[in-house]
Design an enzyme around this catalytic site. Structure first.
Site, PDB file in Angstrom:
ATOM      1  N   SER A   9       0.849  -1.194   0.000  1.00 41.57           N
ATOM      2  CA  SER A   9       0.000   0.000   0.000  1.00 41.57           C
ATOM      3  C   SER A   9       0.878   1.235   0.000  1.00 41.57           C
ATOM      4  CB  SER A   9      -0.906   0.013   1.236  1.00 41.57           C
ATOM      5  OG  SER A   9      -1.441   1.312   1.398  1.00 41.57           O
ATOM      6  N   HIS A  33      -1.146  -1.419  -4.348  1.00 37.05           N
ATOM      7  CA  HIS A  33      -2.433  -1.119  -3.696  1.00 37.05           C
ATOM      8  C   HIS A  33      -2.548   0.399  -3.516  1.00 37.05           C
ATOM      9  CE1 HIS A  33      -5.819  -2.222  -1.000  1.00 37.05           C
ATOM     10  NE2 HIS A  33      -5.457  -1.149  -0.313  1.00 37.05           N
ATOM     11  N   ASP A  35      -4.803   3.379  -2.213  1.00 40.84           N
ATOM     12  CA  ASP A  35      -5.940   3.694  -1.339  1.00 40.84           C
ATOM     13  C   ASP A  35      -6.555   5.018  -1.757  1.00 40.84           C
ATOM     14  OD1 ASP A  35      -6.110   1.547   0.632  1.00 40.84           O
ATOM     15  OD2 ASP A  35      -4.072   2.150   1.153  1.00 40.84           O
ATOM     16  N   MET A  37      -9.176   7.658  -1.147  1.00 37.98           N
ATOM     17  CA  MET A  37     -10.072   8.142  -0.087  1.00 37.98           C
ATOM     18  C   MET A  37     -10.571   9.530  -0.462  1.00 37.98           C
ATOM     19  SD  MET A  37      -7.938   7.025   3.297  1.00 37.98           S
ATOM     20  CE  MET A  37      -7.014   5.477   3.396  1.00 37.98           C
ATOM     21  N   HIS A  66      -8.363   0.674  -4.212  1.00 38.62           N
ATOM     22  CA  HIS A  66      -9.270   0.387  -3.098  1.00 38.62           C
ATOM     23  C   HIS A  66     -10.084   1.655  -2.889  1.00 38.62           C
ATOM     24  CE1 HIS A  66      -9.513  -0.517   1.541  1.00 38.62           C
ATOM     25  NE2 HIS A  66     -10.699  -0.488   0.951  1.00 38.62           N
ATOM     26  N   MET A  68     -12.314   3.876  -1.240  1.00 44.00           N
ATOM     27  CA  MET A  68     -13.003   4.267   0.003  1.00 44.00           C
ATOM     28  C   MET A  68     -13.659   5.609  -0.262  1.00 44.00           C
ATOM     29  SD  MET A  68     -10.029   2.968   2.575  1.00 44.00           S
ATOM     30  CE  MET A  68      -8.830   2.929   1.243  1.00 44.00           C
ATOM     31  N   MET A 136     -11.226  -5.733   5.690  1.00 49.38           N
ATOM     32  CA  MET A 136     -10.461  -4.728   6.433  1.00 49.38           C
ATOM     33  C   MET A 136     -10.195  -5.231   7.847  1.00 49.38           C
ATOM     34  SD  MET A 136     -10.268  -1.703   4.443  1.00 49.38           S
ATOM     35  CE  MET A 136      -9.254  -1.097   5.698  1.00 49.38           C
ATOM     36  N   ASP A 174      -6.384  -6.248   4.776  1.00 51.95           N
ATOM     37  CA  ASP A 174      -5.864  -4.884   4.645  1.00 51.95           C
ATOM     38  C   ASP A 174      -5.936  -4.188   5.998  1.00 51.95           C
ATOM     39  OD1 ASP A 174      -5.104  -2.398   3.820  1.00 51.95           O
ATOM     40  OD2 ASP A 174      -6.804  -2.054   2.499  1.00 51.95           O
TER      41      ASP A 174
HETATM   42  C1  DX5 Z   1      -6.484   1.834   5.330  1.00 53.68           C
HETATM   43  C2  DX5 Z   1      -5.963   1.370   4.010  1.00 53.68           C
HETATM   44  C3  DX5 Z   1      -4.812   0.447   4.049  1.00 53.68           C
HETATM   45  C4  DX5 Z   1      -3.569   1.001   4.693  1.00 53.68           C
HETATM   46  C5  DX5 Z   1      -2.828  -0.130   5.311  1.00 53.68           C
HETATM   47  O1  DX5 Z   1      -7.717   2.425   5.168  1.00 53.68           O
HETATM   48  O2  DX5 Z   1      -6.981   0.706   3.274  1.00 53.68           O
HETATM   49  O3  DX5 Z   1      -4.503  -0.049   2.747  1.00 53.68           O
HETATM   50  O4  DX5 Z   1      -2.717   1.658   3.806  1.00 53.68           O
HETATM   51  O5  DX5 Z   1      -1.748   0.389   5.997  1.00 53.68           O
HETATM   52  P1  DX5 Z   1      -0.999  -0.458   7.105  1.00 53.68           P
HETATM   53  O6  DX5 Z   1      -0.447  -1.674   6.438  1.00 53.68           O
HETATM   54  O7  DX5 Z   1       0.037   0.475   7.586  1.00 53.68           O
HETATM   55  O8  DX5 Z   1      -2.017  -0.802   8.145  1.00 53.68           O
HETATM   56 ZN    ZN Z   2      -6.441  -0.323   1.353  1.00 53.88          ZN
END
Ligand code: DX5
Ligand code: ZN
Length: 223
Positions: A9, A33, A35, A37, A66, A68, A136, A174
């Site tokens: 990520s 990956h 993220d 958001m 991903h 969100m 998650m 994740d």
């Molecule tokens: C959180 C993300 C994850 C995050 C994981 O909302 O979806 O992908 O980057 O980070 P670590 O591995 O540091 O928990």
């Molecule tokens: Zn993620």
């Protein structure tokens, strides 16, 4: 046996050098990956299609977005055009069947994600339709949180459903995945491991951190 895959990520990488971060993991990574958001579905605002496009230009590793976001239906096409290989939508956002159909129509892979408080029953109707279920193991929104072991029974439940129905669906975990927690996640049935801080903030090179994770997880799944 399902293949173990690592999905670094980039949320935990240096945003001033994202291209370098991607290149630093591409030998071991099955996925990058990303993220996404929107500051609404979760409080954080991260990256958009322009960033994904820039990353896709510097690597051949497939990029999974991903999402969100509150309205994935307004955005998915932009991420596909940017070069996403797969988009994963949250079941809590709604219109899941429509999103799966849109992703297929657009020619990409598709996953369905569920947050820690969402029961497995919410994604069961979609199991046959997706490539991956993203479970998650922290509340979405931030990297660097602590793995939530209370999610493990849900991973097991979804894994058993997938096995009983002989489906070709990966289970991705994740949040808080690291040297210790990877064992619990893989034992419960996960085979795609997202890791951010354990790779990019581990104090060792990203490559060494990935090898570590794969070794621990691999020994376990072979044993
Ligand atoms: C959180 C993300 C994850 C995050 C994981 O909302 O979806 O992908 O980057 O980070 P670590 O591995 O540091 O928990
Ligand atoms: Zn993620």
């Amino acid at each position: 046996m399902r293949e173990l895959q690592i999905a670094p990520s980039i949320l935990s990488a240096d945003f001033a050098s994202l291209g370098d971060a991607v290149r630093s993991v591409e030998e071991q990574a099955s996925w990058i990956h990303a993220d996404i958001m929107d500051g609404h579905f979760v409080p954080t605002l991260t990256m958009g299609p322009l960033t994904v496009k820039a990353l896709a230009a510097v690597t051949d590793v497939p990029i999974e977005c991903h999402l969100m976001v509150t309205s994935p239906w307004d955005l998915i096409e932009q991420f596909v055009q940017a070069g996403a290989t797969r988009c994963t939508v949250h079941v809590e956002a709604g219109r899941v069947r429509e999103m799966i159909e849109r992703a297929r129509y657009l020619g990409i892979g598709v996953g369905v994600a569920l947050s820690p408080d969402t029961p497995a029953s919410e994604i069961l109707p979609y199991l046959e339709l997706v490539d991956v279920v993203l479970i998650m193991t922290v509340h979405p929104g931030f990297g660097g949180q602590k793995f939530m072991p209370e999610v493990l029974p849900k991973i097991r439940e979804i894994y058993e459903r997938i096995c009983n129905a002989s489906l070709d669906v990966d289970i991705e975990v994740d949040g808080g995945i690291g040297h210790e927690t990877v064992v619990q996640a893989v034992s419960a049935g996960a085979n795609v491991l997202v890791a951010g801080s354990a790779i990019f903030s581990a104090g060792i090179s990203p490559v060494a951190a990935i090898k570590d994770l794969l070794q621990v997880a691999g020994e376990l799944s072979l044993g």
